[in-house]
Design a protein around this motif. Structure first.
Motif, PDB file in Angstrom:
ATOM      1  N   ALA A 147       0.905  -0.929   0.081  1.00 55.43           N
ATOM      2  CA  ALA A 147      -0.017  -0.217  -0.175  1.00 55.43           C
ATOM      3  C   ALA A 147       0.554   1.297   0.150  1.00 55.43           C
ATOM      4  O   ALA A 147       0.154   2.365  -0.202  1.00 55.43           O
ATOM      5  N   ARG A 148       2.499   1.094   0.364  1.00 53.29           N
ATOM      6  CA  ARG A 148       2.613   2.481   0.941  1.00 53.29           C
ATOM      7  C   ARG A 148       3.761   2.054  -1.152  1.00 53.29           C
ATOM      8  O   ARG A 148       3.969   3.065  -2.076  1.00 53.29           O
ATOM      9  N   ASP A 149       5.038   1.265  -0.431  1.00 50.06           N
ATOM     10  CA  ASP A 149       5.401   1.256  -1.189  1.00 50.06           C
ATOM     11  C   ASP A 149       5.677   1.058  -2.842  1.00 50.06           C
ATOM     12  O   ASP A 149       5.501   1.637  -3.666  1.00 50.06           O
ATOM     13  N   GLY A 150       4.540  -0.313  -2.992  1.00 49.10           N
ATOM     14  CA  GLY A 150       3.881  -0.238  -3.989  1.00 49.10           C
ATOM     15  C   GLY A 150       3.410   0.715  -4.888  1.00 49.10           C
ATOM     16  O   GLY A 150       2.855   0.735  -5.761  1.00 49.10           O
ATOM     17  N   VAL A 205      15.336  -6.240   6.181  1.00 49.49           N
ATOM     18  CA  VAL A 205      15.645  -6.309   4.842  1.00 49.49           C
ATOM     19  C   VAL A 205      14.273  -6.438   3.584  1.00 49.49           C
ATOM     20  O   VAL A 205      13.464  -6.448   3.515  1.00 49.49           O
ATOM     21  N   HIS A 206      14.904  -5.204   2.910  1.00 53.91           N
ATOM     22  CA  HIS A 206      13.750  -4.571   2.088  1.00 53.91           C
ATOM     23  C   HIS A 206      14.311  -4.702   0.392  1.00 53.91           C
ATOM     24  O   HIS A 206      15.110  -3.997   0.297  1.00 53.91           O
ATOM     25  N   PHE A 207      14.395  -5.861  -0.402  1.00 51.49           N
ATOM     26  CA  PHE A 207      14.463  -5.532  -1.534  1.00 51.49           C
ATOM     27  C   PHE A 207      13.595  -5.306  -2.315  1.00 51.49           C
ATOM     28  O   PHE A 207      12.797  -6.046  -3.023  1.00 51.49           O
ATOM     29  N   HIS A 208      14.605  -4.854  -3.310  1.00 47.55           N
ATOM     30  CA  HIS A 208      13.709  -4.596  -4.604  1.00 47.55           C
ATOM     31  C   HIS A 208      14.159  -5.680  -5.919  1.00 47.55           C
ATOM     32  O   HIS A 208      14.959  -5.869  -5.528  1.00 47.55           O
ATOM     33  N   ASP A 209      12.779  -5.669  -6.738  1.00 45.96           N
ATOM     34  CA  ASP A 209      13.619  -7.356  -7.648  1.00 45.96           C
ATOM     35  C   ASP A 209      13.777  -7.256  -9.349  1.00 45.96           C
ATOM     36  O   ASP A 209      13.898  -7.875  -9.796  1.00 45.96           O
ATOM     37  N   GLY A 243       9.150  -3.246  -8.417  1.00 49.56           N
ATOM     38  CA  GLY A 243       8.266  -3.134  -6.769  1.00 49.56           C
ATOM     39  C   GLY A 243       9.514  -4.123  -6.298  1.00 49.56           C
ATOM     40  O   GLY A 243      10.695  -4.228  -6.570  1.00 49.56           O
ATOM     41  N   ASN A 244       9.283  -4.182  -5.051  1.00 51.36           N
ATOM     42  CA  ASN A 244      10.025  -4.885  -3.750  1.00 51.36           C
ATOM     43  C   ASN A 244       9.610  -6.460  -4.500  1.00 51.36           C
ATOM     44  O   ASN A 244       8.471  -6.431  -4.854  1.00 51.36           O
ATOM     45  N   VAL A 245       9.992  -7.176  -3.601  1.00 50.84           N
ATOM     46  CA  VAL A 245       9.814  -8.449  -3.829  1.00 50.84           C
ATOM     47  C   VAL A 245       7.917  -8.773  -3.593  1.00 50.84           C
ATOM     48  O   VAL A 245       8.067  -7.968  -2.584  1.00 50.84           O
TER      49      VAL A 245
HETATM   50 MG    MG Z   1      11.477   0.757  -1.224  1.00 51.90          MG
END
Ligand code: MG
Ligand code: HMG
Length: 296
Positions: A13-16, A203-207, A245-247
């Motif tokens: 809902a935020r990063d997405g 951990v906060h990983f983008h893909d 996006g994020n994983v």
């Molecule tokens: Mg991010």
């Protein structure tokens, strides 16, 4: 060693959605309720940032006020005192402050140097403490920066320690552009773990390069037990061009199932939530698991 239980912090809902144009307030509320129904207990629900910088998050107060989820830890980005005040008023239960291990990224993202960001955050922290709100920290660009390229692990350590010294209960380490591979992630995390307890790191990983799940596996193997993920793999960062996006949360849940690690999430409901929001914005989930569940 691998953790026995993992806490997933849901970013959809935020990063997405911070990078998606024209998502209605109603669709955001529906999404967050569906995520809660799927068992997510930590949901980043919005961002109290400048609407000129990120118009997509301008309705965060409206979204959060419309939720009735007392058992969910609803968090939101609060880059300064102004954002923190509005967030508290809206009913946010956890603040998130965010800086970077790269000076250029910090400037482009929040318009100040890393040191200045820490100064701003100390006001947010004082306000948070006075109101019994816990604060999460983010460090962006832990495995590389879209403007500066390689980032020294030592720099990641320094900034992470500054956020912890301010009073953050946890720091989430962002591979903002998704450039890291498992060895790089292991190098950075191994350095941090020499100085910081693993329970204080996420951990906060983008893909972007398809490495997020492998990098999460590397982090789990080092004992990290908090993982950020976005349903349907939604998102991207407006200040990291081309970053995806994020994983996907669905993919993380599937991995955890296979590893026998507890997480408390209902995968089918989660996948349905991802299909629902992506259909609302005219897309399909960027999650192999969500697609497989849909087709089988
Ligand atoms: Mg991010
Ligand atoms: P600034 O322009 O330096 O701030 O922005 P300012 O204090 O000079 O204020 C300028 C204007 O913004 C003023 O309005 C303020 O009132 C307003 P004006 O007088 O011009 O009409 N303003 C605000 N309005 C609403 N809420 C606020 C607020 N603060 C100021 N909180 C600022 C500094 C940080 C505000 C700005 O740079 C900003 O909003 N940046 C947005 C950053 C952002 O949201 N980035 C994406 C999220 S971070 C991310 O995705 C990475 C992460 O996922 C981890 C990873 O992947 O690595 C977390």
């Amino acid at each position: 060693a691998f953790p026995t239980k993992v806490r997933i912090v849901e970013m959809g809902a935020r990063d997405g959605l911070q990078n998606e144009k024209a998502v209605s307030t109603k669709d955001k509320i529906t999404l967050i309720n569906a995520l809660s129904d799927a068992g997510l207990k930590d949901i980043e629900a919005g961002a109290f940032v400048s609407p000129k910088w990120v118009p997509q998050m301008a309705d965060s107060a409206e979204v959060i006020k419309a939720l009735d989820l007392p058992h969910v830890n609803l968090s939101a980005l609060t880059p300064n005192l102004k954002g923190a005040h509005v967030a508290l008023d809206a009913g946010v239960r956890e603040f998130a402050i965010f800086t970077a291990a790269s000076e250029s990224f910090c400037q482009k993202n929040i318009n100040c140097s890393i040191d200045e960001s820490i100064e701003r955050f100390s006001e947010v922290m004082t306000f948070a403490k006075a109101n019994n709100i816990r604060v999460r920290g983010y460090v962006s660009c832990i495995a590389g920066c879209p403007y500066e390229g390689d980032i020294a692990p030592q720099k990641v350590l320094e900034v992470t320690q500054k956020l912890l010294a301010l009073g953050c209960y946890e720091v989430s380490l962002g591979d903002t552009v998704g450039v890291g591979t498992a060895n790089k992630i292991t190098e950075v995390l191994s350095l941090l773990l020499q100085h910081i307890d693993k329970t204080k790191l996420a951990v906060h990983f983008h893909d972007t390069y398809g490495q997020a799940l492998t990098n999460i596996y590397a982090a789990l193997s080092l004992g990290i037990a908090t993982v950020d993920a976005a349903v349907a793999g939604l998102g991207g960062c407006p200040y990291a061009k081309g970053a995806s996006g994020n994983v996907a949360t669905e993919d993380v849940v599937y991995l955890l199932n296979g590893l026998g690690i507890e997480h408390g999430i209902d995968l089918q409901r989660l996948s349905n939530a991802g299909w629902q929001i992506t259909q609302a914005i005219g897309k399909a989930p960027v999650s192999k698991v969500a697609i497989a569940l849909h087709n089988t």
